[in-house]
Scaffold this motif. Sequence first.
Motif, PDB file in Angstrom:
ATOM      1  N   PRO A  13      14.431   0.480   4.263  1.00  0.00           N
ATOM      2  CA  PRO A  13      15.390   0.559   5.499  1.00  0.00           C
ATOM      3  C   PRO A  13      16.348  -0.567   5.610  1.00  0.00           C
ATOM      4  N   THR A  14      15.926  -1.596   4.789  1.00  0.00           N
ATOM      5  CA  THR A  14      16.757  -2.848   4.835  1.00  0.00           C
ATOM      6  C   THR A  14      16.824  -3.295   3.424  1.00  0.00           C
ATOM      7  N   SER A  15      17.380  -4.483   3.027  1.00  0.00           N
ATOM      8  CA  SER A  15      17.781  -4.738   1.828  1.00  0.00           C
ATOM      9  C   SER A  15      16.949  -6.063   1.430  1.00  0.00           C
ATOM     10  N   TRP A  16      16.485  -6.889   2.202  1.00  0.00           N
ATOM     11  CA  TRP A  16      16.213  -8.310   1.868  1.00  0.00           C
ATOM     12  C   TRP A  16      14.979  -8.336   0.984  1.00  0.00           C
ATOM     13  N   ASN A  17      14.431  -6.897   0.579  1.00  0.00           N
ATOM     14  CA  ASN A  17      13.407  -7.068  -0.370  1.00  0.00           C
ATOM     15  C   ASN A  17      13.861  -7.144  -1.902  1.00  0.00           C
ATOM     16  N   ALA A  18      15.214  -6.513  -1.910  1.00  0.00           N
ATOM     17  CA  ALA A  18      15.902  -6.521  -3.260  1.00  0.00           C
ATOM     18  C   ALA A  18      15.675  -7.360  -4.259  1.00  0.00           C
ATOM     19  N   GLY A  19      15.671  -8.857  -3.814  1.00  0.00           N
ATOM     20  CA  GLY A  19      15.692  -9.754  -4.564  1.00  0.00           C
ATOM     21  C   GLY A  19      14.394 -10.103  -5.285  1.00  0.00           C
ATOM     22  N   PHE A  20      13.477  -9.458  -4.672  1.00  0.00           N
ATOM     23  CA  PHE A  20      12.137  -9.565  -5.015  1.00  0.00           C
ATOM     24  C   PHE A  20      11.638  -8.507  -5.895  1.00  0.00           C
ATOM     25  N   ARG A  21      12.469  -7.526  -6.144  1.00  0.00           N
ATOM     26  CA  ARG A  21      12.428  -6.205  -7.085  1.00  0.00           C
ATOM     27  C   ARG A  21      11.089  -5.544  -6.726  1.00  0.00           C
ATOM     28  N   TYR A  22      10.980  -5.163  -5.283  1.00  0.00           N
ATOM     29  CA  TYR A  22      10.190  -4.118  -4.911  1.00  0.00           C
ATOM     30  C   TYR A  22      10.646  -3.452  -3.734  1.00  0.00           C
ATOM     31  N   ASP A  23      10.172  -2.146  -3.821  1.00  0.00           N
ATOM     32  CA  ASP A  23      10.635  -1.168  -2.546  1.00  0.00           C
ATOM     33  C   ASP A  23       9.619  -1.417  -1.490  1.00  0.00           C
ATOM     34  N   GLN A  24       9.932  -1.121  -0.331  1.00  0.00           N
ATOM     35  CA  GLN A  24       9.188  -1.231   0.957  1.00  0.00           C
ATOM     36  C   GLN A  24       8.200  -0.245   0.954  1.00  0.00           C
ATOM     37  N   ALA A  25       8.726   0.868   0.384  1.00  0.00           N
ATOM     38  CA  ALA A  25       7.806   2.178   0.345  1.00  0.00           C
ATOM     39  C   ALA A  25       8.285   2.905  -0.874  1.00  0.00           C
ATOM     40  N   GLN A  26       7.417   4.030  -1.468  1.00  0.00           N
ATOM     41  CA  GLN A  26       7.689   4.894  -2.222  1.00  0.00           C
ATOM     42  C   GLN A  26       7.098   6.151  -2.006  1.00  0.00           C
ATOM     43  N   LEU A  27       7.643   7.298  -2.177  1.00  0.00           N
ATOM     44  CA  LEU A  27       7.129   8.619  -1.983  1.00  0.00           C
ATOM     45  C   LEU A  27       7.056   9.203  -3.449  1.00  0.00           C
ATOM     46  N   ARG A  28       5.851   9.547  -3.941  1.00  0.00           N
ATOM     47  CA  ARG A  28       5.726  10.096  -5.239  1.00  0.00           C
ATOM     48  C   ARG A  28       5.024  11.524  -5.242  1.00  0.00           C
ATOM     49  N   PRO A  29       5.149  12.204  -5.844  1.00  0.00           N
ATOM     50  CA  PRO A  29       4.189  13.174  -6.098  1.00  0.00           C
ATOM     51  C   PRO A  29       2.667  12.664  -6.557  1.00  0.00           C
ATOM     52  N   ALA A  30       1.660  13.562  -6.213  1.00  0.00           N
ATOM     53  CA  ALA A  30       0.315  13.090  -6.370  1.00  0.00           C
ATOM     54  C   ALA A  30       0.090  12.912  -7.961  1.00  0.00           C
ATOM     55  N   PRO A  31      -0.171  11.958  -8.173  1.00  0.00           N
ATOM     56  CA  PRO A  31      -0.514  11.822  -9.933  1.00  0.00           C
ATOM     57  C   PRO A  31      -1.721  12.536 -10.395  1.00  0.00           C
ATOM     58  N   THR A  32      -1.580  13.020 -11.745  1.00  0.00           N
ATOM     59  CA  THR A  32      -2.863  13.549 -12.452  1.00  0.00           C
ATOM     60  C   THR A  32      -3.641  12.620 -12.806  1.00  0.00           C
ATOM     61  N   GLN A  33      -3.371  11.456 -13.054  1.00  0.00           N
ATOM     62  CA  GLN A  33      -3.806  10.188 -13.637  1.00  0.00           C
ATOM     63  C   GLN A  33      -3.787   8.980 -12.882  1.00  0.00           C
ATOM     64  N   LEU A  34      -4.989   8.219 -12.224  1.00  0.00           N
ATOM     65  CA  LEU A  34      -4.589   7.244 -11.675  1.00  0.00           C
ATOM     66  C   LEU A  34      -5.398   6.001 -12.361  1.00  0.00           C
ATOM     67  N   LEU A  35      -4.603   5.006 -12.504  1.00  0.00           N
ATOM     68  CA  LEU A  35      -5.063   3.871 -13.294  1.00  0.00           C
ATOM     69  C   LEU A  35      -5.181   2.597 -12.218  1.00  0.00           C
ATOM     70  N   THR A  36      -6.520   2.026 -11.974  1.00  0.00           N
ATOM     71  CA  THR A  36      -6.409   0.873 -11.257  1.00  0.00           C
ATOM     72  C   THR A  36      -6.754  -0.419 -12.129  1.00  0.00           C
ATOM     73  N   VAL A  37      -6.112  -1.338 -12.196  1.00  0.00           N
ATOM     74  CA  VAL A  37      -6.211  -2.690 -12.624  1.00  0.00           C
ATOM     75  C   VAL A  37      -6.737  -3.702 -12.110  1.00  0.00           C
ATOM     76  N   ALA A  38      -7.734  -4.173 -12.686  1.00  0.00           N
ATOM     77  CA  ALA A  38      -8.588  -5.401 -11.775  1.00  0.00           C
ATOM     78  C   ALA A  38      -7.573  -6.665 -11.773  1.00  0.00           C
ATOM     79  N   GLY A  39      -7.950  -7.666 -11.079  1.00  0.00           N
ATOM     80  CA  GLY A  39      -7.158  -8.828 -11.014  1.00  0.00           C
ATOM     81  C   GLY A  39      -7.077  -9.454 -12.443  1.00  0.00           C
ATOM     82  N   GLN A  40      -5.781  -9.603 -12.868  1.00  0.00           N
ATOM     83  CA  GLN A  40      -5.362 -10.035 -14.053  1.00  0.00           C
ATOM     84  C   GLN A  40      -4.676 -11.760 -13.767  1.00  0.00           C
ATOM     85  N   GLY A  41      -5.117 -12.512 -14.610  1.00  0.00           N
ATOM     86  CA  GLY A  41      -4.828 -13.942 -14.757  1.00  0.00           C
ATOM     87  C   GLY A  41      -4.232 -14.418 -15.842  1.00  0.00           C
ATOM     88  N   SER A  42      -4.026 -15.694 -16.021  1.00  0.00           N
ATOM     89  CA  SER A  42      -3.538 -16.257 -17.194  1.00  0.00           C
ATOM     90  C   SER A  42      -4.838 -16.666 -18.075  1.00  0.00           C
TER      91      SER A  42
END
Length: 136
Positions: A13-42
Amino acid sequence: MTTQLSSPYRINPTSWNAGFRYDQAQLRPAPTQLLTVAGQGSIDAEGQLLHVGDMTAQMALAMANTEDLLARGGMDLRDVTRLVVYVTDMDAALAAYGAITERLDAAGATPPATLVAVARLAVPGMAVEIDATAGR
């Protein structure tokens, strides 16, 4: 009423987030596969923390490690439905955030994301940890 969506339907609904390259929300069809990635560091393949004191390098390697796990699951950054970036120094993270946006740009991805400052992470010297959820 059923609406046919292109995946993902980006909600900004606003554009301030564009510089950070993320959407405030997304609506997607339900996935058939779900991947959860544990915290990744250096962390390298031997479990050693790399780039102590270098937020940009830690952020870049954490993203590379995240992308590696996505690829092993048959996905990429465009499939990420939730990205959470934990940092121990918000000012340094904001200055180094290009290490994340350049990878998102390369993939054409704008996943909903949250940047969170924490007192410390599990490994002494770790400044960044990234977790993700992806679906296809």
